[in-house]
Design a protein around this motif. Sequence first.
Motif, PDB file in Angstrom:
ATOM      1  N   GLY A   1       0.788  -1.224   0.000  1.00  0.00           N
ATOM      2  CA  GLY A   1       0.000   0.000   0.000  1.00  0.00           C
ATOM      3  C   GLY A   1       0.823   1.279   0.000  1.00  0.00           C
ATOM      4  O   GLY A   1       0.279   2.372  -0.095  1.00  0.00           O
ATOM      5  N   PHE A   2       2.141   1.146   0.102  1.00  0.00           N
ATOM      6  CA  PHE A   2       3.021   2.313   0.131  1.00  0.00           C
ATOM      7  C   PHE A   2       3.851   2.434  -1.152  1.00  0.00           C
ATOM      8  O   PHE A   2       4.853   3.127  -1.187  1.00  0.00           O
ATOM      9  CB  PHE A   2       3.966   2.247   1.340  1.00  0.00           C
ATOM     10  CG  PHE A   2       3.275   2.406   2.655  1.00  0.00           C
ATOM     11  CD1 PHE A   2       2.963   3.661   3.139  1.00  0.00           C
ATOM     12  CD2 PHE A   2       2.922   1.295   3.412  1.00  0.00           C
ATOM     13  CE1 PHE A   2       2.325   3.814   4.360  1.00  0.00           C
ATOM     14  CE2 PHE A   2       2.286   1.437   4.626  1.00  0.00           C
ATOM     15  CZ  PHE A   2       1.977   2.694   5.099  1.00  0.00           C
ATOM     16  N   GLU A   3       3.440   1.789  -2.224  1.00  0.00           N
ATOM     17  CA  GLU A   3       4.217   1.726  -3.455  1.00  0.00           C
ATOM     18  C   GLU A   3       4.581   3.104  -4.017  1.00  0.00           C
ATOM     19  O   GLU A   3       5.639   3.276  -4.615  1.00  0.00           O
ATOM     20  CB  GLU A   3       3.488   0.906  -4.522  1.00  0.00           C
ATOM     21  CG  GLU A   3       3.446  -0.584  -4.230  1.00  0.00           C
ATOM     22  CD  GLU A   3       2.403  -1.004  -3.197  1.00  0.00           C
ATOM     23  OE1 GLU A   3       1.573  -0.164  -2.770  1.00  0.00           O
ATOM     24  OE2 GLU A   3       2.413  -2.183  -2.800  1.00  0.00           O
ATOM     25  N   ASP A   4       3.716   4.095  -3.836  1.00  0.00           N
ATOM     26  CA  ASP A   4       3.979   5.436  -4.371  1.00  0.00           C
ATOM     27  C   ASP A   4       4.666   6.356  -3.372  1.00  0.00           C
ATOM     28  O   ASP A   4       4.888   7.531  -3.668  1.00  0.00           O
ATOM     29  CB  ASP A   4       2.675   6.072  -4.860  1.00  0.00           C
ATOM     30  CG  ASP A   4       2.168   5.380  -6.112  1.00  0.00           C
ATOM     31  OD1 ASP A   4       2.989   4.914  -6.918  1.00  0.00           O
ATOM     32  OD2 ASP A   4       0.937   5.290  -6.286  1.00  0.00           O
ATOM     33  N   TRP A   5       5.016   5.859  -2.198  1.00  0.00           N
ATOM     34  CA  TRP A   5       5.719   6.655  -1.196  1.00  0.00           C
ATOM     35  C   TRP A   5       7.225   6.575  -1.469  1.00  0.00           C
ATOM     36  O   TRP A   5       7.711   5.655  -2.128  1.00  0.00           O
ATOM     37  CB  TRP A   5       5.422   6.132   0.207  1.00  0.00           C
ATOM     38  CG  TRP A   5       4.037   6.383   0.690  1.00  0.00           C
ATOM     39  CD1 TRP A   5       2.870   6.072   0.052  1.00  0.00           C
ATOM     40  CD2 TRP A   5       3.665   6.976   1.928  1.00  0.00           C
ATOM     41  NE1 TRP A   5       1.797   6.439   0.821  1.00  0.00           N
ATOM     42  CE2 TRP A   5       2.253   6.993   1.979  1.00  0.00           C
ATOM     43  CE3 TRP A   5       4.372   7.479   3.005  1.00  0.00           C
ATOM     44  CZ2 TRP A   5       1.552   7.508   3.064  1.00  0.00           C
ATOM     45  CZ3 TRP A   5       3.674   7.988   4.087  1.00  0.00           C
ATOM     46  CH2 TRP A   5       2.280   8.005   4.105  1.00  0.00           C
ATOM     47  N   ASP A   6       7.962   7.531  -0.932  1.00  0.00           N
ATOM     48  CA  ASP A   6       9.421   7.528  -1.031  1.00  0.00           C
ATOM     49  C   ASP A   6      10.000   6.957   0.257  1.00  0.00           C
ATOM     50  O   ASP A   6       9.469   7.187   1.350  1.00  0.00           O
ATOM     51  CB  ASP A   6       9.951   8.948  -1.233  1.00  0.00           C
ATOM     52  CG  ASP A   6       9.509   9.526  -2.567  1.00  0.00           C
ATOM     53  OD1 ASP A   6       9.599   8.805  -3.580  1.00  0.00           O
ATOM     54  OD2 ASP A   6       9.085  10.693  -2.602  1.00  0.00           O
ATOM     55  N   ILE A   7      11.102   6.210   0.111  1.00  0.00           N
ATOM     56  CA  ILE A   7      11.739   5.585   1.272  1.00  0.00           C
ATOM     57  C   ILE A   7      13.239   5.845   1.248  1.00  0.00           C
ATOM     58  O   ILE A   7      13.860   5.866   0.188  1.00  0.00           O
ATOM     59  CB  ILE A   7      11.445   4.063   1.320  1.00  0.00           C
ATOM     60  CG1 ILE A   7      11.897   3.452   2.645  1.00  0.00           C
ATOM     61  CG2 ILE A   7      12.054   3.348   0.112  1.00  0.00           C
ATOM     62  CD1 ILE A   7      11.377   2.042   2.890  1.00  0.00           C
ATOM     63  N   TRP A   8      13.781   6.077   2.425  1.00  0.00           N
ATOM     64  CA  TRP A   8      15.219   6.145   2.654  1.00  0.00           C
ATOM     65  C   TRP A   8      15.475   5.148   3.772  1.00  0.00           C
ATOM     66  O   TRP A   8      15.090   5.369   4.927  1.00  0.00           O
ATOM     67  CB  TRP A   8      15.649   7.546   3.081  1.00  0.00           C
ATOM     68  CG  TRP A   8      15.504   8.564   2.007  1.00  0.00           C
ATOM     69  CD1 TRP A   8      16.476   8.980   1.139  1.00  0.00           C
ATOM     70  CD2 TRP A   8      14.331   9.325   1.683  1.00  0.00           C
ATOM     71  NE1 TRP A   8      15.969   9.934   0.302  1.00  0.00           N
ATOM     72  CE2 TRP A   8      14.655  10.160   0.607  1.00  0.00           C
ATOM     73  CE3 TRP A   8      13.024   9.356   2.182  1.00  0.00           C
ATOM     74  CZ2 TRP A   8      13.742  11.032   0.036  1.00  0.00           C
ATOM     75  CZ3 TRP A   8      12.109  10.216   1.609  1.00  0.00           C
ATOM     76  CH2 TRP A   8      12.470  11.039   0.549  1.00  0.00           C
ATOM     77  N   TRP A   9      16.075   4.016   3.449  1.00  0.00           N
ATOM     78  CA  TRP A   9      16.255   2.906   4.378  1.00  0.00           C
ATOM     79  C   TRP A   9      17.736   2.708   4.666  1.00  0.00           C
ATOM     80  O   TRP A   9      18.572   2.832   3.781  1.00  0.00           O
ATOM     81  CB  TRP A   9      15.677   1.642   3.751  1.00  0.00           C
ATOM     82  CG  TRP A   9      15.943   0.374   4.486  1.00  0.00           C
ATOM     83  CD1 TRP A   9      15.196  -0.159   5.502  1.00  0.00           C
ATOM     84  CD2 TRP A   9      17.017  -0.551   4.274  1.00  0.00           C
ATOM     85  NE1 TRP A   9      15.752  -1.346   5.924  1.00  0.00           N
ATOM     86  CE2 TRP A   9      16.874  -1.601   5.176  1.00  0.00           C
ATOM     87  CE3 TRP A   9      18.100  -0.565   3.398  1.00  0.00           C
ATOM     88  CZ2 TRP A   9      17.754  -2.677   5.246  1.00  0.00           C
ATOM     89  CZ3 TRP A   9      18.995  -1.631   3.459  1.00  0.00           C
ATOM     90  CH2 TRP A   9      18.812  -2.669   4.368  1.00  0.00           C
ATOM     91  N   GLY A  10      18.051   2.401   5.916  1.00  0.00           N
ATOM     92  CA  GLY A  10      19.424   2.090   6.293  1.00  0.00           C
ATOM     93  C   GLY A  10      19.460   0.977   7.308  1.00  0.00           C
ATOM     94  O   GLY A  10      18.576   0.866   8.161  1.00  0.00           O
ATOM     95  N   ALA A  11      20.482   0.135   7.190  1.00  0.00           N
ATOM     96  CA  ALA A  11      20.647  -0.976   8.133  1.00  0.00           C
ATOM     97  C   ALA A  11      22.069  -0.988   8.676  1.00  0.00           C
ATOM     98  O   ALA A  11      23.016  -0.680   7.956  1.00  0.00           O
ATOM     99  CB  ALA A  11      20.351  -2.301   7.448  1.00  0.00           C
ATOM    100  N   ASN A  12      22.192  -1.352   9.938  1.00  0.00           N
ATOM    101  CA  ASN A  12      23.482  -1.488  10.620  1.00  0.00           C
ATOM    102  C   ASN A  12      24.373  -0.262  10.355  1.00  0.00           C
ATOM    103  O   ASN A  12      25.552  -0.385  10.027  1.00  0.00           O
ATOM    104  CB  ASN A  12      24.169  -2.786  10.201  1.00  0.00           C
ATOM    105  CG  ASN A  12      23.410  -4.012  10.675  1.00  0.00           C
ATOM    106  OD1 ASN A  12      22.218  -3.949  10.942  1.00  0.00           O
ATOM    107  ND2 ASN A  12      24.090  -5.129  10.787  1.00  0.00           N
TER     108      ASN A  12
END
Length: 98
Positions: free
Chosen positions: A40-51
């Motif tokens: 449901g968030f396909e049109d949202w922008d994401i900035w993801w980071g791990a560790n």
Amino acid sequence: MLHEIGQPITVTTARKLRTAVEAGADNLLVMLNARIDLDGFEDWDIWWGANLGTPHERLVAGRVGDVRAELDTARAAVKSAAGWIMDLYLLRSASPRR
């Protein structure tokens, strides 16, 4: 940038993400992810980071619909390489409700 000047940011857990969006949040910092459910968030922008700050740090950014497979792959790779994962992401609506 976590938020635009004068605009709010909601800090929440993955478990409470949908509740925050239903309440009107459209710029969210999401932490404590057992898994990432972005249906449901396909049109949202994401900035993801791990560790972050470790040798196993990984970053993925873009429109959710475009980077979802890359995000899943990166998340699995970090967990495999480090044996653990601590991730967070900024999720922002492409069409804010302001």
